[in-house]
Design an enzyme around this catalytic site. Structure first.
Site, PDB file in Angstrom:
ATOM      1  N   ASP A  23      36.028 -14.555 -55.626  1.00 47.78           N
ATOM      2  CA  ASP A  23      34.700 -13.963 -55.382  1.00 47.78           C
ATOM      3  C   ASP A  23      33.917 -14.802 -54.353  1.00 47.78           C
ATOM      4  OD1 ASP A  23      32.946 -11.883 -55.784  1.00 47.78           O
ATOM      5  OD2 ASP A  23      32.095 -12.671 -57.627  1.00 47.78           O
ATOM      6  N   HIS A  58      32.558  -2.920 -56.558  1.00 47.57           N
ATOM      7  CA  HIS A  58      32.139  -3.819 -57.641  1.00 47.57           C
ATOM      8  C   HIS A  58      31.559  -2.955 -58.766  1.00 47.57           C
ATOM      9  CE1 HIS A  58      32.258  -6.988 -54.589  1.00 47.57           C
ATOM     10  NE2 HIS A  58      31.998  -7.889 -55.499  1.00 47.57           N
ATOM     11  N   GLY A  65      26.543  -6.120 -54.652  1.00 41.05           N
ATOM     12  CA  GLY A  65      25.129  -6.277 -54.972  1.00 41.05           C
ATOM     13  C   GLY A  65      24.867  -5.912 -56.420  1.00 41.05           C
ATOM     14  N   ASP A 114      31.405  -4.337 -46.797  1.00 41.72           N
ATOM     15  CA  ASP A 114      30.685  -4.089 -48.043  1.00 41.72           C
ATOM     16  C   ASP A 114      29.250  -3.667 -47.755  1.00 41.72           C
ATOM     17  OD1 ASP A 114      31.356  -4.501 -50.910  1.00 41.72           O
ATOM     18  OD2 ASP A 114      29.525  -5.706 -50.877  1.00 41.72           O
ATOM     19  N   GLU A 120      30.804  -5.408 -63.838  1.00 44.91           N
ATOM     20  CA  GLU A 120      30.660  -6.874 -63.790  1.00 44.91           C
ATOM     21  C   GLU A 120      29.535  -7.275 -64.759  1.00 44.91           C
ATOM     22  OE1 GLU A 120      29.243  -8.285 -60.001  1.00 44.91           O
ATOM     23  OE2 GLU A 120      29.763 -10.380 -60.407  1.00 44.91           O
TER      24      GLU A 120
END
Ligand code: ADE
Ligand code: ZN
Length: 323
Positions: free
Chosen positions: A280, A200, A173, A141, A203
């Site tokens: 997570d 990601h 992030g 990541d 979110e």
């Protein structure tokens, strides 16, 4: 915040737990650093007390959570520390009957710490080989707000480390401070090299962030819960068979949703969007995968058949392996 204690489960919850434990299932959204329990940090740093560590585990809101996450990552100061974190995580997978996992490593933070990435990957891959019953793929990541140059370094290592079990790349992030478009060319190159692409998105930022992730080729979306706000996006995810990696406890703890009852997982599921459950950062969110499935049953009304489908999804939406 939901606290989980196995000692206080009612009979009904216990039997749901046993049922969930028995299911063949995978964990596809978990950060190695976010899985490190206070006790494991203490093994790494005997001079820290559990109280000191727990005090650092407290945070408020998403920005506060990211700071705590970076604090934990800073405590992992050597490849051996990452290997111990891996061992403790895989022991927890054994207890939960998790047979496959794609574990995310915040490689961008390791570079930011000015540490070498390859020895960490070698150490965690080597530790994982001590658990022959659990297959592990690694997702490297990059951190969105650190920019494309840092991500290019992370993804170059990902390409080199495929034989060590790296299966995919991702960006995590702060999605509001690092638009997906910065990483478009890098995602294209990673795809061409045979790596899986996750991202990601959606979110804390809205549906436009998920569209941006799809535009750069994401094959899975980390969280994606705000997709619910855009019916066209829901249809797109359903029709293209693109899963959301949904982590309900995480979303409550970071403040992405106000409460579990307001979490959109049930509506996403009912809209036909593919859903995979994840934890997570289980140590920071006081959860584990069995608990997330139990919440699906108890809070969101998932039937046993639907729990089976969730578990089947977790195996279906794995990234392809090279080894
Ligand atoms: N890194 C670890 N957990 C994360 C989350 N929930 N969102 C973005 N980046 C993360
Ligand atoms: Zn995550």
């Amino acid at each position: 915040m939901t606290y989980y204690s196995g000692e206080h489960l009612s009979d009904r919850e216990t039997s749901t737990q046993e049922f969930v434990r028995s299911l063949a299932k995978a964990e596809l959204h978990i950060h190695l650093e976010g899985s490190v329990q206070p006790e494991t940090l203490r093994e790494i740093h005997p001079s820290l007390t559990l109280d000191e560590i727990r005090a650092n585990f407290h945070y408020n809101g998403f920005a506060g959570f990211l700071k705590t996450y970076v604090w934990v990552t800073k405590q992992l100061h050597s490849p051996e520390a990452y290997a111990l974190a891996t061992r403790r995580l895989l022991e927890s997978f054994e207890r939960q009957n998790v047979s496959y996992a794609e574990v995310t490593l915040s490689a961008g933070v390791i570079l930011w710490k000015q540490e070498k990435l390859e020895p960490v990957i070698e150490a965690i891959a080597s530790e994982a080989r001590n658990f022959p019953h659990i297959r592990v793929g690694w997702i490297l990541d990059a951190i969105r707000q650190f920019g494309a140059e840092q991500a290019a370094r992370v993804f170059a290592v990902a390409r080199e480390c495929r034989m060590l079990g790296v299966v995919a790349i991702g960006i995590g992030g702060d999605e509001e401070r690092g638009p997906a478009s910065w990483f478009e060319l890098l995602y294209e190159q990673a795809r061409a090299a045979g790596l899986g692409l996750t991202c990601h998105a959606g979110e804390v930022a809205g549906p436009a962030s998920v569209w941006d992730a799809l535009r750069i080729g994401a094959q899975r979306i980390g969280h994606g819960i705000r997709s619910l706000e855009d019916p066209n996006l829901l249809s797109f995810l359903r029709d293209r068979d693109i899963p959301l990696e949904v982590c309900p406890s995480s979303n409550v703890c970071t403040g992405a949703v106000p409460s579990l009852r307001e979490h959109p997982i049930r509506k996403l599921w009912d809209a036909g969007v593919p859903v995979v459950l994840g934890t997570d950062d289980p140590a920071l969110f006081h959860t584990d995968l069995l608990h997330e499935y139990t919440l699906a049953a108890d809070i969101f009304g998932f039937s046993r058949e639907e729990l089976k489908q969730l578990a089947a999804n977790s195996l279906l939406y794995r990234f392809p392996q090279r080894q």
